[in-house]
Write an enzyme that holds these catalytic residues in place. Structure first.
Site, PDB file in Angstrom:
ATOM      1  N   SER A   6      59.820  29.961  65.678  1.00  0.00           N
ATOM      2  CA  SER A   6      59.950  29.269  66.970  1.00  0.00           C
ATOM      3  C   SER A   6      59.044  28.052  66.933  1.00  0.00           C
ATOM      4  O   SER A   6      58.095  28.001  66.134  1.00  0.00           O
ATOM      5  CB  SER A   6      59.504  30.210  68.097  1.00  0.00           C
ATOM      6  OG  SER A   6      59.309  29.491  69.303  1.00  0.00           O
ATOM      7  N   TYR A  40      54.112  36.750  72.291  1.00  0.00           N
ATOM      8  CA  TYR A  40      55.228  36.086  71.591  1.00  0.00           C
ATOM      9  C   TYR A  40      54.686  34.997  70.652  1.00  0.00           C
ATOM     10  O   TYR A  40      55.072  34.929  69.477  1.00  0.00           O
ATOM     11  CB  TYR A  40      56.180  35.486  72.627  1.00  0.00           C
ATOM     12  CG  TYR A  40      57.421  34.834  72.054  1.00  0.00           C
ATOM     13  CD1 TYR A  40      58.545  35.593  71.731  1.00  0.00           C
ATOM     14  CD2 TYR A  40      57.492  33.449  71.862  1.00  0.00           C
ATOM     15  CE1 TYR A  40      59.695  34.995  71.222  1.00  0.00           C
ATOM     16  CE2 TYR A  40      58.637  32.846  71.362  1.00  0.00           C
ATOM     17  CZ  TYR A  40      59.744  33.626  71.046  1.00  0.00           C
ATOM     18  OH  TYR A  40      60.878  33.015  70.538  1.00  0.00           O
TER      19      TYR A  40
HETATM   20  P1  NAD Z   1      68.789  37.126  72.055  1.00  0.00           P
HETATM   21  O1  NAD Z   1      68.092  37.975  73.038  1.00  0.00           O
HETATM   22  O2  NAD Z   1      70.210  36.750  72.300  1.00  0.00           O
HETATM   23  O3  NAD Z   1      68.722  37.748  70.594  1.00  0.00           O
HETATM   24  C1  NAD Z   1      67.755  38.649  70.160  1.00  0.00           C
HETATM   25  C2  NAD Z   1      68.470  39.754  69.422  1.00  0.00           C
HETATM   26  O4  NAD Z   1      67.526  40.648  68.853  1.00  0.00           O
HETATM   27  C3  NAD Z   1      69.394  40.574  70.343  1.00  0.00           C
HETATM   28  O5  NAD Z   1      70.679  40.634  69.768  1.00  0.00           O
HETATM   29  C4  NAD Z   1      68.737  41.943  70.364  1.00  0.00           C
HETATM   30  O6  NAD Z   1      69.674  42.989  70.495  1.00  0.00           O
HETATM   31  C5  NAD Z   1      68.045  41.954  69.016  1.00  0.00           C
HETATM   32  N1  NAD Z   1      66.963  42.942  68.932  1.00  0.00           N
HETATM   33  C6  NAD Z   1      65.979  43.178  69.846  1.00  0.00           C
HETATM   34  N2  NAD Z   1      65.199  44.179  69.416  1.00  0.00           N
HETATM   35  C7  NAD Z   1      65.679  44.589  68.210  1.00  0.00           C
HETATM   36  C8  NAD Z   1      65.310  45.576  67.285  1.00  0.00           C
HETATM   37  N3  NAD Z   1      64.258  46.377  67.518  1.00  0.00           N
HETATM   38  N4  NAD Z   1      66.039  45.712  66.146  1.00  0.00           N
HETATM   39  C9  NAD Z   1      67.110  44.916  65.904  1.00  0.00           C
HETATM   40  N5  NAD Z   1      67.510  43.955  66.769  1.00  0.00           N
HETATM   41  C10 NAD Z   1      66.807  43.797  67.900  1.00  0.00           C
HETATM   42  O7  NAD Z   1      67.891  35.816  71.924  1.00  0.00           O
HETATM   43  P2  NAD Z   1      67.920  34.640  70.834  1.00  0.00           P
HETATM   44  O8  NAD Z   1      67.456  33.442  71.545  1.00  0.00           O
HETATM   45  O9  NAD Z   1      69.208  34.597  70.133  1.00  0.00           O
HETATM   46  O10 NAD Z   1      66.746  35.092  69.848  1.00  0.00           O
HETATM   47  C11 NAD Z   1      66.928  35.237  68.456  1.00  0.00           C
HETATM   48  C12 NAD Z   1      65.647  34.829  67.740  1.00  0.00           C
HETATM   49  O11 NAD Z   1      65.434  33.425  67.928  1.00  0.00           O
HETATM   50  C13 NAD Z   1      64.385  35.529  68.249  1.00  0.00           C
HETATM   51  O12 NAD Z   1      63.549  35.837  67.154  1.00  0.00           O
HETATM   52  C14 NAD Z   1      63.739  34.462  69.128  1.00  0.00           C
HETATM   53  O13 NAD Z   1      62.341  34.621  69.202  1.00  0.00           O
HETATM   54  C15 NAD Z   1      64.122  33.217  68.355  1.00  0.00           C
HETATM   55  N6  NAD Z   1      64.032  31.981  69.135  1.00  0.00           N
HETATM   56  C16 NAD Z   1      64.910  31.718  70.160  1.00  0.00           C
HETATM   57  C17 NAD Z   1      64.801  30.521  70.853  1.00  0.00           C
HETATM   58  C18 NAD Z   1      65.738  30.131  71.962  1.00  0.00           C
HETATM   59  O14 NAD Z   1      65.532  29.084  72.579  1.00  0.00           O
HETATM   60  N7  NAD Z   1      66.771  30.878  72.247  1.00  0.00           N
HETATM   61  C19 NAD Z   1      63.786  29.624  70.525  1.00  0.00           C
HETATM   62  C20 NAD Z   1      62.905  29.930  69.500  1.00  0.00           C
HETATM   63  C21 NAD Z   1      63.041  31.111  68.811  1.00  0.00           C
END
Ligand code: NAD
Length: 269
Positions: free
Chosen positions: A154, A167
């Protein structure tokens, strides 16, 4: 799309929604067989929906339930995937969540849950992937590397985030874990990199963009003046997984529209 990942198998953790689903679609379109990982029975239907979409586009793969914070489940997932596909070529360590609180009110449970999934989960999956890459070695017909790991970090691996210390600590931890294992296994031709997304429209942050007012406020942090979409991350993941990035190792590719450029200084501070 060019089939740059043809014949390779990719595990994408947390792929039933958001960025993980976008990465799974992109890797499949590039020719990889994808393992759409999801954590619980409650997320199974969504994972199956992602896989159906992939198959509808001519892609291939399976869904697989595994909580990445549980060692025995991660070990079993890798063993089962190796049994079914012969090996694993690509790991996208994507699963992650937030449990936000002011630091003085943060419970140990909120701290442990975020570190357990976001950081320990990435450790467990990366360790199993590296064990498999070392066992198999390089297969020149598929890739110049013995294996590729992409850690979903991130912008908060470098930008502090008040109210989200658990986080931000998990993402800062991912940065040093990624660099350390990239250094350790480069001689084995294993590449380890991170993607540092900025604001990408997914369920994790919907309240930051799902009203015009919220989106306008969010755009103040993004010099490129648009909120990202999962396809932006999918394209970056295909590049990092392919031999096009063969000389890229131990780095974070920020895909953030310039969020890490200190936009507050754009009018001379
Ligand atoms: P999201 O909530 O759609 O995706 C997260 C996924 O992780 C979900 O599908 C959830 O079911 C899964 N998950 C949660 N706990 C789990 C576990 N114990 N085992 C397996 N899977 C598990 O959100 P996202 O934005 O798609 O996030 C995906 C990644 O991207 C994360 O690591 C998040 O920190 C990172 N991220 C997202 C953003 C953003 O703006 N959306 C920015 C920076 C980083």
């Amino acid at each position: 799309m060019d089939q740059k990942l043809k014949g390779q198998t990719a595990i994408i953790t947390g792929a039933s929604s958001g960025i993980g689903s976008g990465v799974a679609r992109a890797l499949a379109a590039a020719g990889a067989s994808v393992v759409v990982n999801y954590p619980t029975a409650a997320t199974e239907a969504a994972a199956s929906g992602v896989l159906e979409e992939i198959k509808g586009q001519g892609g291939a793969g399976i869904v697989y339930q595994c909580d990445v914070s549980k060692e025995s489940e991660v070990v079993k997932m890798f063993a089962d995937v190796v049994k079914q596909f012969g090996t694993v070529d690509i790991l996208v360590n994507n699963a992650g969540l937030q449990r936000d609180a002011s630091f003085h009110e943060m419970s140990l449970e909120q701290w442990n849950m975020v570190l357990g999934i976001n950081l320990t989960g990435q450790f467990l999956c990366a360790r199993e992937a590296i064990r498999e890459f070392l066992r198999r070695g390089i297969v020149p017909a598929r890739s110049k590397a013995a294996g590729k790991i992409i850690c979903m970090s991130s912008v908060h691996e470098v930008i502090p985030w008040a109210g989200h210390a658990n986080y931000a600590a998990s993402k800062g931890g991912i940065m040093m874990m990624m660099k350390s294992i990239a250094q350790e296994y480069a001689p084995h031709k294993i590449r380890v990199n991170s993607i540092g997304p900025g604001a990408i429209k997914t369920p994790i942050n919907h309240q930051a963009w799902d009203t015009p007012e919220a989106e306008k406020k969010l755009l103040e942090l993004i010099p490129y003046n648009r909120v990202g979409v999962v396809e932006d991350i999918g394209a970056a993941a295909v590049w990092l997984a392919s031999d096009d990035s063969d000389y890229v190792n131990g780095t974070t590719l920020f895909v953030d529209g310039g969020m890490t450029l200190y936009p507050g200084f754009s009018t001379n501070g």
